[in-house]
Design a protein around this motif. Structure first.
Motif, short mmCIF file in Angstrom:
data_model
loop_
_atom_site.label_atom_id
_atom_site.label_comp_id
_atom_site.label_asym_id
_atom_site.label_seq_id
_atom_site.Cartn_x
_atom_site.Cartn_y
_atom_site.Cartn_z
N PRO A 210 0.78 -1.37 0.12
CA PRO A 210 0.03 0.14 0.08
C PRO A 210 0.87 1.38 0.12
O PRO A 210 0.60 2.15 -0.31
CB PRO A 210 -0.84 0.09 1.12
N ASP A 211 2.06 1.22 0.61
CA ASP A 211 3.03 2.37 0.41
C ASP A 211 3.70 2.65 -0.66
O ASP A 211 4.32 3.72 -0.92
CB ASP A 211 3.81 2.20 1.68
N VAL A 212 3.51 1.87 -2.01
CA VAL A 212 4.44 1.82 -2.95
C VAL A 212 3.69 3.11 -3.87
O VAL A 212 2.63 3.01 -4.13
CB VAL A 212 4.51 0.68 -3.81
N ARG A 213 4.42 4.12 -4.14
CA ARG A 213 3.81 5.41 -4.84
C ARG A 213 4.47 5.37 -6.36
O ARG A 213 3.78 6.05 -7.46
CB ARG A 213 4.22 6.67 -4.29
N LEU A 214 5.35 4.74 -6.63
CA LEU A 214 6.11 4.74 -8.27
C LEU A 214 6.51 3.47 -8.46
O LEU A 214 7.27 2.99 -7.77
CB LEU A 214 7.38 5.75 -8.10
N VAL A 215 6.25 2.94 -9.77
CA VAL A 215 6.88 1.62 -10.13
C VAL A 215 7.49 2.19 -11.46
O VAL A 215 6.78 2.67 -12.37
CB VAL A 215 5.50 0.83 -10.46
N ILE A 216 8.51 1.34 -11.70
CA ILE A 216 9.41 1.45 -12.88
C ILE A 216 8.46 0.88 -14.07
O ILE A 216 8.26 -0.36 -13.82
CB ILE A 216 10.71 0.79 -12.84
N VAL A 217 8.20 1.40 -15.46
CA VAL A 217 7.61 0.95 -16.27
C VAL A 217 8.71 0.49 -17.06
O VAL A 217 8.60 -0.33 -17.94
CB VAL A 217 6.63 1.80 -16.83
#
Length: 107
Positions: free
Chosen positions: A93-100
């Motif tokens: 729930p705390d992840v705000r940015l994911v590498i695409v």
């Protein structure tokens, strides 16, 4: 946002016509400390460094050349995930940015 690695096209579900984008300049340590890598496993900095450096000459990977110059010539593409993600069944729930795009530059 639910991420799944069940297909070879992990982000193919995104509604590209409805996405907004922004350009940001980050300090390296802030960027690396803020993003989540779905699919890719644990980082091994020395192995990655050795792999990208090759023999240290013209065979160096573009990532090594960019890192030696202190910056990358292409930006990373990140997905904003304001409500976190489910990655491999784990709720984050705390992840705000994911590498695409930009996994090698992240390494």
């Amino acid at each position: 946002m639910i991420l799944t690695a069940s297909t070879g096209q992990s982000f193919s579900f995104l509604p590209l016509d409805d996405l907004a984008w922004e350009r940001r300049l980050w300090r390296g340590e802030d960027l690396l400390g803020s993003i989540h890598r779905a699919w890719g496993g644990e980082l091994h900095p020395q192995f990655d460094y050795d792999t990208f450096q090759g023999r240290g000459g013209a065979d160096r990977h573009a990532t090594a050349v960019a890192l030696d110059q202190g910056t990358w010539d292409f930006p990373m593409v990140l997905l904003s995930t304001p409500f976190g993600v489910i990655d491999g069944g784990a709720r984050l729930p705390d992840v705000r940015l994911v590498i695409v795009e930009g996994h090698q530059r992240h390494r």
